[in-house]
Structures are given as C-alpha cells and as structure tokens.
Design a protein around this motif. Sequence first.
Motif, mmCIF file in Angstrom:
data_model
loop_
_atom_site.group_PDB
_atom_site.id
_atom_site.type_symbol
_atom_site.label_atom_id
_atom_site.label_comp_id
_atom_site.label_asym_id
_atom_site.label_seq_id
_atom_site.Cartn_x
_atom_site.Cartn_y
_atom_site.Cartn_z
ATOM 1 N N GLY A 135 9.650 113.250 133.803
ATOM 2 C CA GLY A 135 8.322 113.708 133.413
ATOM 3 C C GLY A 135 8.025 113.703 131.939
ATOM 4 N N SER A 136 8.674 112.831 131.175
ATOM 5 C CA SER A 136 8.520 112.856 129.717
ATOM 6 C C SER A 136 7.180 112.291 129.260
ATOM 7 C CB SER A 136 9.653 112.064 129.058
ATOM 8 O OG SER A 136 9.455 110.677 129.255
ATOM 9 N N ALA A 137 6.705 112.805 128.128
ATOM 10 C CA ALA A 137 5.511 112.276 127.467
ATOM 11 C C ALA A 137 5.900 111.382 126.300
ATOM 12 C CB ALA A 137 4.648 113.429 126.961
ATOM 13 N N THR A 138 7.180 111.171 126.115
ATOM 14 C CA THR A 138 7.714 110.603 124.869
ATOM 15 C C THR A 138 8.304 109.213 125.030
ATOM 16 O OG1 THR A 138 9.814 111.695 125.321
ATOM 17 C CG2 THR A 138 8.226 112.896 123.980
ATOM 18 N N ASN A 139 8.472 108.550 123.894
ATOM 19 C CA ASN A 139 9.149 107.257 123.836
ATOM 20 C C ASN A 139 9.879 107.168 122.491
ATOM 21 O OD1 ASN A 139 8.604 104.347 125.528
ATOM 22 N ND2 ASN A 139 9.596 104.201 123.530
ATOM 23 N N ASP A 140 10.581 108.253 122.136
ATOM 24 C CA ASP A 140 11.228 108.309 120.822
ATOM 25 C C ASP A 140 12.742 108.164 120.887
ATOM 26 O OD1 ASP A 140 12.082 110.749 121.811
ATOM 27 O OD2 ASP A 140 11.372 111.936 120.109
ATOM 28 N N ALA A 141 13.263 107.806 122.071
ATOM 29 C CA ALA A 141 14.714 107.618 122.252
ATOM 30 C C ALA A 141 15.515 108.872 121.896
ATOM 31 C CB ALA A 141 15.225 106.423 121.443
ATOM 32 N N GLY A 142 14.847 110.012 121.902
ATOM 33 C CA GLY A 142 15.556 111.261 121.652
ATOM 34 C C GLY A 142 15.736 111.606 120.186
ATOM 35 N N ILE A 143 15.086 110.880 119.258
ATOM 36 C CA ILE A 143 15.307 111.205 117.842
ATOM 37 C C ILE A 143 14.670 112.553 117.482
ATOM 38 C CG2 ILE A 143 15.600 108.804 117.136
ATOM 39 C CD1 ILE A 143 12.760 108.957 115.898
ATOM 40 N N GLY A 144 13.587 112.923 118.180
ATOM 41 C CA GLY A 144 13.005 114.240 117.946
ATOM 42 C C GLY A 144 13.972 115.336 118.336
ATOM 43 N N MET A 145 14.567 115.189 119.520
ATOM 44 C CA MET A 145 15.594 116.126 119.979
ATOM 45 C C MET A 145 16.734 116.204 118.969
ATOM 46 S SD MET A 145 18.153 115.552 123.205
ATOM 47 C CE MET A 145 18.867 114.125 122.355
ATOM 48 N N ALA A 146 17.172 115.037 118.516
ATOM 49 C CA ALA A 146 18.291 114.988 117.575
ATOM 50 C C ALA A 146 17.930 115.663 116.250
ATOM 51 C CB ALA A 146 18.701 113.532 117.328
ATOM 52 N N ALA A 227 18.550 100.938 118.325
ATOM 53 C CA ALA A 227 19.789 100.500 118.987
ATOM 54 C C ALA A 227 20.638 99.667 118.029
ATOM 55 C CB ALA A 227 19.454 99.697 120.242
ATOM 56 N N GLY A 228 19.982 98.811 117.230
ATOM 57 C CA GLY A 228 20.718 97.996 116.270
ATOM 58 C C GLY A 228 21.383 98.834 115.201
ATOM 59 N N LEU A 229 20.682 99.867 114.705
ATOM 60 C CA LEU A 229 21.256 100.742 113.688
ATOM 61 C C LEU A 229 22.454 101.519 114.225
ATOM 62 C CD1 LEU A 229 18.121 102.246 111.902
ATOM 63 C CD2 LEU A 229 19.886 100.796 110.884
ATOM 64 N N ILE A 230 22.317 102.021 115.441
ATOM 65 C CA ILE A 230 23.420 102.782 116.033
ATOM 66 C C ILE A 230 24.647 101.894 116.211
ATOM 67 C CG2 ILE A 230 24.175 103.929 118.169
ATOM 68 C CD1 ILE A 230 21.337 105.092 118.382
ATOM 69 N N HIS A 231 24.401 100.658 116.627
ATOM 70 C CA HIS A 231 25.522 99.724 116.787
ATOM 71 C C HIS A 231 26.136 99.383 115.430
ATOM 72 C CE1 HIS A 231 27.414 95.707 117.688
ATOM 73 N NE2 HIS A 231 27.912 96.466 118.646
ATOM 74 N N GLU A 232 25.276 99.182 114.435
ATOM 75 C CA GLU A 232 25.748 98.798 113.098
ATOM 76 C C GLU A 232 26.496 99.936 112.407
ATOM 77 O OE1 GLU A 232 23.564 98.109 108.805
ATOM 78 O OE2 GLU A 232 22.650 97.192 110.576
ATOM 79 N N GLN A 233 25.960 101.145 112.473
ATOM 80 C CA GLN A 233 26.543 102.272 111.755
ATOM 81 C C GLN A 233 27.702 102.953 112.494
ATOM 82 O OE1 GLN A 233 22.421 104.074 109.910
ATOM 83 N NE2 GLN A 233 24.263 105.308 109.744
ATOM 84 N N PHE A 234 27.606 102.976 113.831
ATOM 85 C CA PHE A 234 28.572 103.770 114.587
ATOM 86 C C PHE A 234 29.367 102.959 115.604
ATOM 87 C CE2 PHE A 234 24.997 106.434 113.309
ATOM 88 C CZ PHE A 234 25.643 107.468 112.645
ATOM 89 N N GLY A 235 29.048 101.674 115.730
ATOM 90 C CA GLY A 235 29.796 100.827 116.654
ATOM 91 C C GLY A 235 29.547 101.130 118.119
ATOM 92 N N VAL A 236 28.418 101.750 118.426
ATOM 93 C CA VAL A 236 28.082 102.117 119.809
ATOM 94 C C VAL A 236 26.948 101.223 120.293
ATOM 95 C CG1 VAL A 236 27.247 103.948 121.331
ATOM 96 C CG2 VAL A 236 28.766 104.507 119.407
ATOM 97 N N ASP A 237 27.161 100.555 121.422
ATOM 98 C CA ASP A 237 26.159 99.644 121.976
ATOM 99 C C ASP A 237 25.507 100.294 123.193
ATOM 100 O OD1 ASP A 237 24.581 97.570 122.761
ATOM 101 O OD2 ASP A 237 26.197 96.118 123.058
ATOM 102 N N LEU A 238 24.265 100.685 123.042
ATOM 103 C CA LEU A 238 23.558 101.398 124.102
ATOM 104 C C LEU A 238 22.539 100.535 124.840
ATOM 105 C CD1 LEU A 238 22.733 104.660 122.112
ATOM 106 C CD2 LEU A 238 24.493 104.414 123.870
ATOM 107 N N ALA A 239 22.255 99.360 124.335
ATOM 108 C CA ALA A 239 21.112 98.577 124.785
ATOM 109 C C ALA A 239 21.071 98.352 126.292
ATOM 110 C CB ALA A 239 21.088 97.238 124.056
ATOM 111 N N GLY A 253 19.388 108.372 123.987
ATOM 112 C CA GLY A 253 19.542 109.433 123.001
ATOM 113 C C GLY A 253 20.533 110.493 123.443
ATOM 114 N N ALA A 254 20.508 110.828 124.730
ATOM 115 C CA ALA A 254 21.459 111.819 125.239
ATOM 116 C C ALA A 254 22.882 111.285 125.176
ATOM 117 C CB ALA A 254 21.092 112.195 126.670
ATOM 118 N N LEU A 255 23.050 110.007 125.490
ATOM 119 C CA LEU A 255 24.384 109.403 125.422
ATOM 120 C C LEU A 255 24.932 109.446 124.001
ATOM 121 C CD1 LEU A 255 23.894 106.262 127.700
ATOM 122 C CD2 LEU A 255 25.427 108.178 128.162
ATOM 123 N N PHE A 256 24.094 109.089 123.039
ATOM 124 C CA PHE A 256 24.585 108.990 121.664
ATOM 125 C C PHE A 256 24.566 110.321 120.917
ATOM 126 C CE2 PHE A 256 23.784 108.155 117.102
ATOM 127 C CZ PHE A 256 25.044 107.624 116.797
#
Length: 375
Positions: A135-146, A227-239, A253-256
Amino acid sequence: MKILLAPDKFKGSLTARQVCDSMTQGIRLAHSDADIVALPMADGGEGTAEVLTLATGGEWLTIPVLDPLERPVQASYGISSGHQTAFIEMSQASGLRLLQRSEYNPLKASTFGTGQLILDAVQRGVTHMVLGIGGSATNDAGIGMAAALGWQFLNEKGEPVHANGGNLSLISRIIPPASPLRLTIDVACDVTNPLFGPNGAAFIYGPQKGASPDDIETLDQGLRRLAGLIHEQFGVDLAEVPGAGAAGGLGAGALFFLNATLKEGVKVVMEQTHFVDHLRDADLVLTGEGKIDNQTLQGKLINGIALEAKKSGIPVVALCGTLDANPQDIRALGLTAAFSVLTHPQSLDEALANASEAVSHTTFNLLRLLSRNTD
C-alpha cells in the motif's frame, strides 16, 4: 472435537477477530463442547500488524510521524508483550491511504515516516521486527526511511539531498550511520519485481501512485542510479533481487539499509502466530476471507493454511462473502469445501451490515452437518 479458527478479515465488514467470534457463536450453538482455538490471521497486507500484536498479547502504540508528503500525522504499530518484536506496516506512515487522489505524487513522496516508526521501536529495545510494505505511496527505494535512521545522501557537491523519489538521480554519495541497527527484520513481501526496468517499481506500480509517463522515466532512472551507487560503494547488487521493486523499491531499501530478509507475507504470519503448533491435533480448520477468487489461488492466506493442514490430513473449510471459484479451484486450493455466507439476494450495504450473523449461521449449519449429534 478440536476446531482451529484461522480466518482473514472480511474486508469492509469484519476484522479477523470478529470473524473468529462469529464462527465461535455458530459452533457453540451446534456443538457446545467443542474445543475451539481462535487464531485471527492475515496475509501480510493491511491488518497484519494488528493481528500479530493480538496474537502475541502485545500493545498497540500510536506516535507522531510524517506522512508521505512529510506532513505531521499519527501512525500506529504493535509491539509484542515482551517488547522483543515490533509489527509495523509502512502504509501507516507512508501509504496511499493517507493521501487524497489529487495528492498522489511519487516524485515528492517519502518513506521518512516509516523510518520514524522503525526508530521508535528500536528505541524501545526490540530485537526483532516484522515489516509489511504493502500500500505504499512512495517510489524512493527506502531512502526516506534510511534518512530517518541516520543515513546521509549527498550530491556531487557534497550537499545533502532531500530523500524522496524525485531526487534519487541527484545522489552521488551514501554515508551510513555511525551505529547500524542491531536487530533482525523480516519483510512481508509478496511481489517478485526487480528494482528497475520494464518490470520494476516505477513502470509497474508508478501509475497507480500518480506518476505520469515522464515521471516514470525519472523515477526509473533514479532507481538505476541508486542501485549503481550501492554496488559501487558497498559491493551489493540489488537490481535483480526478486522483490527489490516492491513498494516503490522499499524491498531493495529494506535489504540494504535494514539488512532485512524478504519473505512471503503468509509465511511470516504463520511463523509469528505459531500456526503449525496450533494445528496439532485439530480435527477441523475453519478459515475464510471476504472473497474467494483467483487471487486466493495465488499464494494468499487460505492457500497457505490449506497446504499446511494437508500435510496432516486435516480438513479445511473456508467461508466467504463472495465465492467466485469453481470446484476445480476449490480442490486446487486444497480445501475440503468452501461456502458463501450469503443466503439471499441483498445489497452490498446489507451484506456488510449482516456479515457477523451470516458467518455465525453458516458455521452453525456446517457444524450440524459434520457433527454426529443431530438432536
């Protein structure tokens, strides 16, 4: 005779708890000495946090947070009796339910309020969390939560980027908080969409949140950027992780950001309510929901209950308002039978108003049929 009651809500009329109460009334009229175990259930969507709070003897808390457009609002979540587990639905703080249709705007919407709920639970000392993300209203990949949890997002000049969907493409650097969360988190997630692309969060779910075709392109590019930044900075591929695109990318966002685990909603609920333990020695399971149709066949609550009961050879009967399933569908679900509680033509308003009595009467007739005591 042990009867396990494990219904979902009848949306618009009865909570799962009320369905259990109505079923119990019908059983008592037909079989006064039956051993009844009432276990209100949910499928991981709306109402799940309340059901799990009830199942664990917990308390329901209400705190001030920010809504998707970052306006003050009151939001609630549950916490178990031992204060070990929190039950949170992101829709309480970041859901479409909080907005007028004219306000839908995934470019501006943020999950910051969801992060506030999580932070409040952490500060109360929980060690485990169940997070529903429907039921989300968002499309921020969880950066607001973070951001609410201490993560920082900077642009190429090293300036803070306001955490919402429209600003994802502006982020050039991600800075973790000094103290990471120290708890386990299960996310109830029933979709398998990737984070971006034709089947990703923006293209599949953006339109229902108010995104125009141009907005969708902007949001999708932002998800790719993050997704590219997370992979580049932290080596995590979420795509391509199944479920990464859930709730506007909050799955990713929850995974990372939370180091969470994505699980099917029904499985989360069955684990938390100890369904298998309650099932032991049952002679019959009564379940149900407002409508049984094709969605019921696609891994929802009734299907999960029937599959588990089938392992022990325990019959499962489902009650519903609308029965839109043929005999082949009923068998495919693993149900012994399914019955509509509607016994005569009536308007929707009448059906909703009389739901409790209808469930009770149908349960009575079912138990009279199954009981040897026909006096």
